[in-house]
Design a protein around this motif. Structure first.
Motif, PDB file in Angstrom:
ATOM      1  N   MET A 195       0.827  -1.205   0.000  1.00 60.27           N
ATOM      2  CA  MET A 195       0.000   0.000   0.000  1.00 60.27           C
ATOM      3  C   MET A 195       0.862   1.256   0.000  1.00 60.27           C
ATOM      4  O   MET A 195       0.520   2.257  -0.649  1.00 60.27           O
ATOM      5  CB  MET A 195      -0.933   0.006   1.225  1.00 60.27           C
ATOM      6  CG  MET A 195      -2.062  -1.011   1.116  1.00 60.27           C
ATOM      7  SD  MET A 195      -3.292  -0.831   2.461  1.00 60.27           S
ATOM      8  CE  MET A 195      -4.052   0.718   2.035  1.00 60.27           C
TER       9      MET A 195
ATOM     10  N   ALA B 174       0.727   4.043  -2.786  1.00 68.66           N
ATOM     11  CA  ALA B 174       0.421   5.430  -2.415  1.00 68.66           C
ATOM     12  C   ALA B 174       1.474   6.380  -2.989  1.00 68.66           C
ATOM     13  O   ALA B 174       1.176   7.522  -3.321  1.00 68.66           O
ATOM     14  CB  ALA B 174       0.344   5.568  -0.906  1.00 68.66           C
TER      15      ALA B 174
ATOM     16  N   MET C 197      -3.603  10.320  -2.692  1.00 68.20           N
ATOM     17  CA  MET C 197      -2.793   9.241  -2.118  1.00 68.20           C
ATOM     18  C   MET C 197      -3.671   8.074  -1.687  1.00 68.20           C
ATOM     19  O   MET C 197      -3.292   6.906  -1.838  1.00 68.20           O
ATOM     20  CB  MET C 197      -1.977   9.755  -0.930  1.00 68.20           C
ATOM     21  CG  MET C 197      -0.823  10.673  -1.328  1.00 68.20           C
ATOM     22  SD  MET C 197       0.262  11.070   0.094  1.00 68.20           S
ATOM     23  CE  MET C 197       1.033   9.480   0.386  1.00 68.20           C
TER      24      MET C 197
ATOM     25  N   ARG D 183      -4.663   6.116  -4.801  1.00 73.09           N
ATOM     26  CA  ARG D 183      -3.548   5.312  -5.304  1.00 73.09           C
ATOM     27  C   ARG D 183      -3.267   4.129  -4.384  1.00 73.09           C
ATOM     28  O   ARG D 183      -2.984   3.028  -4.852  1.00 73.09           O
ATOM     29  CB  ARG D 183      -2.308   6.185  -5.453  1.00 73.09           C
ATOM     30  CG  ARG D 183      -2.230   6.850  -6.824  1.00 73.09           C
ATOM     31  CD  ARG D 183      -0.814   7.324  -7.109  1.00 73.09           C
ATOM     32  NE  ARG D 183      -0.584   8.615  -6.502  1.00 73.09           N
ATOM     33  CZ  ARG D 183      -0.621   9.766  -7.169  1.00 73.09           C
ATOM     34  NH1 ARG D 183      -0.867   9.767  -8.471  1.00 73.09           N
ATOM     35  NH2 ARG D 183      -0.407  10.889  -6.555  1.00 73.09           N
ATOM     36  N   ALA D 184      -3.321   4.373  -3.060  1.00 67.20           N
ATOM     37  CA  ALA D 184      -3.086   3.278  -2.119  1.00 67.20           C
ATOM     38  C   ALA D 184      -4.102   2.155  -2.345  1.00 67.20           C
ATOM     39  O   ALA D 184      -3.806   0.980  -2.140  1.00 67.20           O
ATOM     40  CB  ALA D 184      -3.166   3.782  -0.687  1.00 67.20           C
TER      41      ALA D 184
ATOM     42  N   ILE E 251      -5.304   3.871 -10.561  1.00 63.82           N
ATOM     43  CA  ILE E 251      -4.333   4.643 -11.326  1.00 63.82           C
ATOM     44  C   ILE E 251      -5.027   5.934 -11.772  1.00 63.82           C
ATOM     45  O   ILE E 251      -6.017   5.892 -12.507  1.00 63.82           O
ATOM     46  CB  ILE E 251      -3.796   3.881 -12.547  1.00 63.82           C
ATOM     47  CG1 ILE E 251      -2.845   2.775 -12.075  1.00 63.82           C
ATOM     48  CG2 ILE E 251      -3.029   4.817 -13.477  1.00 63.82           C
ATOM     49  CD1 ILE E 251      -3.478   1.434 -11.919  1.00 63.82           C
TER      50      ILE E 251
END
Lengths: 198, 198
Positions: free
Chosen positions: A187, A191, B187, B190-191, B195
DNA sequence: GTCTATACGACGATAGAC
DNA sequence: GTCTATCGTCGTATAGAC
């Protein structure tokens, strides 16, 4: 428990610190009395002052020791390119913190109970740790392998995420330490904008 | 400050809670005395007991009020598909927490100072909040838009990351609230394995 | 090195005057 | 509704016996 008197200076000192660590972590610095610590060790309250000048110093020593241990362990990580370094850092952070839940709890929760001078000293150590992660992120952005609009903010966000593991992880739970380490590291990488190979 | 006696029950009550909130957040529940709270309000210590049965109830009411406000605000978010829902949740969480740094601090740090029954009640509210995020993550995984090996763990990791904003954000600093919101939301997405379009 | 004893102040909470 | 006064307990820290 056998003998009540005699010379114990070399073992009683560590036992005082261990008892304080356990009690501060469980109940909080302000809620723990010197009498409680003494009872845990098996001595009278007055005897504690042979091993610490006062309660505040006891707290400061625990926190400083924790941070110094953290920085010393960090310094032993081998150098690596950014993606590997972030993966390594995340796993190190999880592992180190899961190994010392009590010290971690104190290090994060008792900052406000430090006297100003002590607070400044601990903050400086904490910033050195953060700087190590930020250097990794910065290098990764420079190389184009990380996508992060703000490395300073990302540093704090990642550390908060990783440290959060101590809020819920319990030994013998659903997930083992290795699994937790792997999931958090993945993760963290994502991130930071890394698209994983799998 | 003018008159020292008279009828104030409708305004003194809230002022007691406000003073307790500020002092508990700054110094910690255990380190704050009823006398300090009274001094902050401008009454004598005994008068506080007209507005709360005891110190513990004062803490519990503050925490319960905070959690209920959080859940009520969460319930007002419009439904959305997973990616939009996670983005919306992250921004909501940041905004709500930045608006109430003192309540947040207490809600996370003073759990251990709650008596068992009170602790159970607050924990139940906290779990309802976590469940809302986990539902989003679960839906996203089911739709194939999130990549998460464990939604339960991801829920806790994301909340820890987002809540960490309160550790460093200061009004008037380098970044504005909207920027911070946007960076954290990106963030978080994305985590979760999203995408981003850009 | 640990004990007992204690100084002195602050604690949460209550009682009763006004 | 707030005050003053007070109860009993506990806090940190120290002094001096052994």
């Amino acid at each position: 428990m056998a003998r009540k008197t005699g010379s114990h200076s070399d073992i009683t000192g560590p036992r005082v610190r261990a008892a304080a660590l356990r009690l501060f972590a469980r109940h909080g610095y302000a809620a723990v009395s010197m009498r409680q610590i003494a009872a845990e060790v098996g001595v009278q309250a007055g005897a504690l002052y042979l091993y610490t000048p006062d309660k505040q110093t006891l707290l400061f020593d625990l926190m400083q020791g924790h941070m110094q241990e953290l920085l010393a362990a960090l310094a032993h990580l081998p150098p690596a390119p950014p993606v590997a370094a972030l993966n390594q850092f995340a796993r190190f952070h999880i592992r180190f913190h899961l190994d010392r839940p009590e010290s971690v709890f104190i290090a994060y929760m008792e900052l406000r109970n430090l006297e100003p001078a002590n607070f400044t000293a601990i903050e400086a150590l904490r910033r050195r740790y953060e700087a190590a992660l930020e250097a990794i992120l910065h290098a990764g952005v420079a190389e184009g392998v990380f996508t992060l609009p703000d490395t300073k903010l990302a540093t704090l966000a990642l550390i908060a995420m990783l440290t959060g593991v101590t809020n819920w992880y319990r030994e013998g739970g659903r997930l083992g330490r290795d699994e937790v380490e792997a999931i958090y590291a993945a993760m963290a990488l994502r991130a930071a904008g890394v698209i994983p190979p799998a």
